[in-house]
Design an enzyme around this catalytic site. Structure first.
Site, short mmCIF file in Angstrom:
data_model
loop_
_atom_site.label_atom_id
_atom_site.label_comp_id
_atom_site.label_asym_id
_atom_site.label_seq_id
_atom_site.Cartn_x
_atom_site.Cartn_y
_atom_site.Cartn_z
N ASP A 1 -16.09 -17.38 55.11
CA ASP A 1 -16.63 -17.98 53.85
C ASP A 1 -18.01 -18.27 54.20
O ASP A 1 -18.22 -19.45 54.79
CB ASP A 1 -15.83 -18.86 52.94
CG ASP A 1 -16.37 -19.14 51.66
OD1 ASP A 1 -17.34 -18.70 51.27
OD2 ASP A 1 -15.91 -20.23 51.01
N SER B 1 -13.67 -22.58 44.16
CA SER B 1 -15.22 -22.13 44.12
C SER B 1 -15.95 -23.04 43.15
O SER B 1 -15.93 -24.14 43.43
CB SER B 1 -15.14 -20.80 43.74
OG SER B 1 -16.40 -20.17 44.10
N HIS C 1 -13.64 -16.05 51.25
CA HIS C 1 -13.98 -16.82 50.07
C HIS C 1 -13.04 -16.24 48.76
O HIS C 1 -12.91 -14.76 48.72
CB HIS C 1 -15.20 -16.71 49.29
CG HIS C 1 -15.65 -17.64 48.24
ND1 HIS C 1 -15.95 -18.91 48.44
CD2 HIS C 1 -15.60 -17.28 47.05
CE1 HIS C 1 -16.15 -19.53 47.30
NE2 HIS C 1 -15.82 -18.50 46.29
#
Length: 307
Positions: free
Chosen positions: A251, A153, A281
């Site tokens: 995501d 991320s 995600h």
């Protein structure tokens, strides 16, 4: 493919988020509350918490040694958390799995967080630790070959930015970059990528939450137009290290990661783009216990040439 049933069950169990502005201190405390006790963590040969004395100052790092050996390749890992969440503790299990599956010594970086630390403090810490690893290689038993950067991320943002910054500085020791569902475009214009619309609601991380979650970082001086903030804005990607870009089907940020991988290949950079079906995600941090998602660690090993 629909969202994996275990992930869907977890999302359904989440409480409704409180209204009003986000409280980073409270959110960090809640995040730390989910950390597994030490006795339940994956055992390794050694796990050492030390302070790296770098050009950016003293940076806490945690060093994971998978087995006893004379020397090791090194992977420097940057945790995710929208630049204001996450820590050495919340991502300890990720670093342990990376060390075990790749056979590399993993150095996890406890970089400074927004909003308390303004941009580019966190990025400076990450880059400085990579340089520290190369400079202190003997003390780390680094074999002088593999020196990879990896992140999930926002940690993937830092990994991409560190690789680019190193290239621009003429520091050519980084051999691989590994980006797990990276945040590469902090503009968040919903018309920019189809995945921002396709995966907007119901998959854990929602498109409407991207701006408020990243506001602490952006408000600290990070400009989305800056390629060190939004690596996809970099015009020349030639000469960057080989990349593994891992994305999740459900995501909102899926498409920017895949586009970045495509642009790397167009620039002559070896790039592998791998989309995990049924995943959302954060799956590396939260759902790697599911067998098909734990495979991300063996894929990382194979990408690094250790398989």
């Amino acid at each position: 493919m629909t969202l994996h049933p275990e992930i869907a069950k977890f999302i359904a169990s989440l409480p409704t988020p409180p209204e009003g502005p986000l409280d980073p201190v409270a959110m960090r405390a809640a995040d730390e509350g989910h950390v597994a006790p030490l006795e339940e963590r994956l055992p390794l040969h050694a796990v050492d918490s030390v302070t790296a004395k770098t050009a950016a100052g003293e940076v806490p790092v945690r060093i994971y040694t998978p087995v006893e050996a004379d020397s090791y390749g090194v992977l420097v890992y940057f945790h995710g958390g929208a630049f204001f969440l996450g820590s050495l503790e919340t991502h300890d299990h990720v670093a342990r799995s990376l060390a075990k599956e790749t056979g590399l010594k993993v150095v996890s970086v406890g970089y400074r967080l927004a909003p308390e630390a303004a941009f580019p403090a966190g990025l400076d810490d990450c880059y400085a630790v990579v340089r520290w690893v190369a400079e202190e290689g003997t003390g780390l038993a680094w074999d002088g070959t593999t020196l990879a950067v990896a992140g999930d991320s926002s940690g993937g943002t830092f990994a991409a930015a560190v690789a680019a910054r190193a290239h621009d500085d003429g520091f050519d020791r980084i051999t691989h970059q590994i980006l797990y569902y990276p945040s590469l475009d902090l503009d968040f214009d919903v018309d920019r990528y189809p995945s921002l619309r396709e995966n907007a609601v119901g998959y854990g991380l929602e498109t409407a939450g991207l701006k408020p979650f990243n506001a602490f970082y952006l408000d600290s001086g990070a400009d989305p137009a800056d390629p060190l903030v939004s690596p996809i804005r970099r015009t020349d990607l030639t000469g960057l290290p080989p990349a593994l870009v891992v994305t999740a089907e459900h995501d909102p940020m899926r498409d920017e990661g895949e586009l970045y991988g495509e642009r790397l290949r167009e620039a002559g950079v070896e790039a592998t783009v791998s989309r995990y079906a049924g995943a959302g995600h954060g799956f590396v941090q939260h759902f790697s216990w599911i067998p098909e998602y734990h495979a991300v660690f063996t894929q990382t090993r194979d990408f690094l040439g250790r398989g």
